[in-house]
Scaffold this active site. Structure first.
Site, PDB file in Angstrom:
ATOM      1  N   ARG A  12       0.841  -1.205   0.000  1.00  0.00           N
ATOM      2  CA  ARG A  12       0.000   0.000   0.000  1.00  0.00           C
ATOM      3  C   ARG A  12       0.876   1.254   0.000  1.00  0.00           C
ATOM      4  O   ARG A  12       2.075   1.201   0.262  1.00  0.00           O
ATOM      5  CB  ARG A  12      -0.927   0.012   1.215  1.00  0.00           C
ATOM      6  CG  ARG A  12      -0.214   0.029   2.549  1.00  0.00           C
ATOM      7  CD  ARG A  12      -1.166  -0.158   3.719  1.00  0.00           C
ATOM      8  NE  ARG A  12      -0.466  -0.167   4.999  1.00  0.00           N
ATOM      9  CZ  ARG A  12      -0.215   0.915   5.730  1.00  0.00           C
ATOM     10  NH1 ARG A  12      -0.597   2.106   5.290  1.00  0.00           N
ATOM     11  NH2 ARG A  12       0.415   0.820   6.888  1.00  0.00           N
ATOM     12  N   GLY A  13       0.250   2.370  -0.309  1.00  0.00           N
ATOM     13  CA  GLY A  13       0.901   3.664  -0.193  1.00  0.00           C
ATOM     14  C   GLY A  13       2.164   3.800  -1.028  1.00  0.00           C
ATOM     15  O   GLY A  13       2.225   3.372  -2.186  1.00  0.00           O
ATOM     16  N   ILE A  14       3.170   4.411  -0.428  1.00  0.00           N
ATOM     17  CA  ILE A  14       4.431   4.655  -1.126  1.00  0.00           C
ATOM     18  C   ILE A  14       5.095   3.341  -1.512  1.00  0.00           C
ATOM     19  O   ILE A  14       5.620   3.202  -2.623  1.00  0.00           O
ATOM     20  CB  ILE A  14       5.360   5.508  -0.252  1.00  0.00           C
ATOM     21  CG1 ILE A  14       4.791   6.934  -0.138  1.00  0.00           C
ATOM     22  CG2 ILE A  14       6.773   5.536  -0.823  1.00  0.00           C
ATOM     23  CD1 ILE A  14       5.506   7.805   0.870  1.00  0.00           C
ATOM     24  N   ALA A  84       7.478   0.066   5.447  1.00  0.00           N
ATOM     25  CA  ALA A  84       6.480  -0.286   6.456  1.00  0.00           C
ATOM     26  C   ALA A  84       6.491   0.770   7.557  1.00  0.00           C
ATOM     27  O   ALA A  84       7.546   1.198   8.013  1.00  0.00           O
ATOM     28  CB  ALA A  84       6.791  -1.659   7.051  1.00  0.00           C
ATOM     29  N   SER A 135      10.470  10.670   6.617  1.00  0.00           N
ATOM     30  CA  SER A 135       9.410  11.667   6.461  1.00  0.00           C
ATOM     31  C   SER A 135      10.001  13.047   6.695  1.00  0.00           C
ATOM     32  O   SER A 135      10.854  13.226   7.569  1.00  0.00           O
ATOM     33  CB  SER A 135       8.278  11.419   7.464  1.00  0.00           C
ATOM     34  OG  SER A 135       7.363  12.509   7.460  1.00  0.00           O
ATOM     35  N   TYR A 148       6.060  10.017  16.278  1.00  0.00           N
ATOM     36  CA  TYR A 148       6.320   9.675  14.877  1.00  0.00           C
ATOM     37  C   TYR A 148       7.586  10.373  14.383  1.00  0.00           C
ATOM     38  O   TYR A 148       8.435   9.766  13.718  1.00  0.00           O
ATOM     39  CB  TYR A 148       5.112  10.082  14.024  1.00  0.00           C
ATOM     40  CG  TYR A 148       5.248   9.758  12.559  1.00  0.00           C
ATOM     41  CD1 TYR A 148       5.052   8.465  12.090  1.00  0.00           C
ATOM     42  CD2 TYR A 148       5.561  10.761  11.637  1.00  0.00           C
ATOM     43  CE1 TYR A 148       5.171   8.173  10.736  1.00  0.00           C
ATOM     44  CE2 TYR A 148       5.675  10.472  10.285  1.00  0.00           C
ATOM     45  CZ  TYR A 148       5.477   9.182   9.846  1.00  0.00           C
ATOM     46  OH  TYR A 148       5.594   8.894   8.507  1.00  0.00           O
ATOM     47  N   ILE A 181       2.056  13.210   0.995  1.00  0.00           N
ATOM     48  CA  ILE A 181       1.773  12.334  -0.144  1.00  0.00           C
ATOM     49  C   ILE A 181       0.386  11.714   0.033  1.00  0.00           C
ATOM     50  O   ILE A 181      -0.005  11.355   1.154  1.00  0.00           O
ATOM     51  CB  ILE A 181       2.836  11.213  -0.237  1.00  0.00           C
ATOM     52  CG1 ILE A 181       4.251  11.795  -0.219  1.00  0.00           C
ATOM     53  CG2 ILE A 181       2.600  10.363  -1.487  1.00  0.00           C
ATOM     54  CD1 ILE A 181       4.587  12.724  -1.365  1.00  0.00           C
ATOM     55  N   THR A 183      -1.792   9.087   0.598  1.00  0.00           N
ATOM     56  CA  THR A 183      -1.787   7.698   1.045  1.00  0.00           C
ATOM     57  C   THR A 183      -2.891   7.542   2.088  1.00  0.00           C
ATOM     58  O   THR A 183      -3.530   8.525   2.497  1.00  0.00           O
ATOM     59  CB  THR A 183      -0.442   7.298   1.688  1.00  0.00           C
ATOM     60  OG1 THR A 183      -0.266   8.049   2.902  1.00  0.00           O
ATOM     61  CG2 THR A 183       0.725   7.561   0.752  1.00  0.00           C
TER      62      THR A 183
END
Length: 237
Positions: A12-14, A84, A135, A148, A181, A183
């Site tokens: 999924r996503g990036i 991940a 990020s 995060y 982005i 997602t």
């Protein structure tokens, strides 16, 4: 010899965007996720040469078993992408300790464990390439994202140190730092407000990050680098 790449978080996503681009470029892929069924669906969409595996990156035995399975089924991994990750945004004073630990285990420890396993394989092959997905907010900070941010900032320090450790073994380690982005992780963010701070005026899409990832994977004279892909957001933060 086949170009074998393991993409953790590739369903999924990036990570999925990276998988789509690498499949087009002729790599054989291992799509790894906690959810095996979703990983299998992604692998099927990419074509018959790609396989799916289940792994919880925060568990070292899971990671070791997955690398053994990949080598038996596809061959030794020459390329690794760590995409991940999870996020549980909250102010620090409202963040449960268990959530902090979960974030650090998946976003930081997980990448450390997969890199550890991959480096052992790459040393035997006398070379390899790793890209860890960080990020931009890990570099700049963002209120409500302290745990995060800590996990992603730690990933940069780890990757640079590892790059120095393994360069003599012809293994390169780099980081891609995406901005905002499209997602699942960002779908609840207020895009209309946030994109005002982005010089290019919009959120990015996974394939745009994927091009940066593949560039670093394939660039033979770049290691220890942090490549920001954020539409200029870093300039405004």
């Amino acid at each position: 010899m086949d170009k074998i790449c393991a993409i953790f978080g590739g369903s999924r996503g990036i990570g999925r965007g990276v998988a789509q681009l690498m499949a087009q470029k002729g790599y054989r892929l291992a799509i790894i996720s906690r959810n095996l069924e979703v990983a299998k669906a992604t692998a099927r969409e990419l074509g018959v040469h790609h396989l799916a595996f289940r792994c919880d990156v925060a568990k070292e035995q899971d990671v070791q078993n997955t690398f053994e399975e990949m080598e038996k089924s596809l061959g030794p991994v020459k390329f690794l992408v760590n995409s991940a990750g999870l996020n549980r945004n909250n102010l620090l004073v409202r963040t449960e300790t268990e959530d902090m630990i979960s974030l650090l285990h998946t976003n930081l420890l997980g990448s450390m464990l997969t890199c550890k396993a991959a480096v052992k394989t790459m040393i035997r092959q006398q070379g390899g390439s790793i890209v860890n997905i960080g990020s931009i907010i890990g570099l700049k900070g963002l209120p409500g994202e302290s745990a995060y941010c800590a996990s992603k900032a730690g990933l940069v320090g780890f990757s640079r140190a590892l790059a120095k450790e393994v360069a003599r073994k012809k293994i390169r380690v780099n980081v891609v730092e995406p901005g905002f982005i499209h997602t699942d992780m960002t779908k609840q963010w207020k895009e209309e407000d946030l994109k005002k701070n982005i010089p290019l005026g919009r959120f990015g899409v996974p394939i745009e990050v994927a091009h940066a990832v593949v560039f670093l994977l394939e660039s033979p004279y770049i290691t220890g680098h942090v490549l920001v892909v954020d539409g200029g957001l870093k300039l405004a933060m």
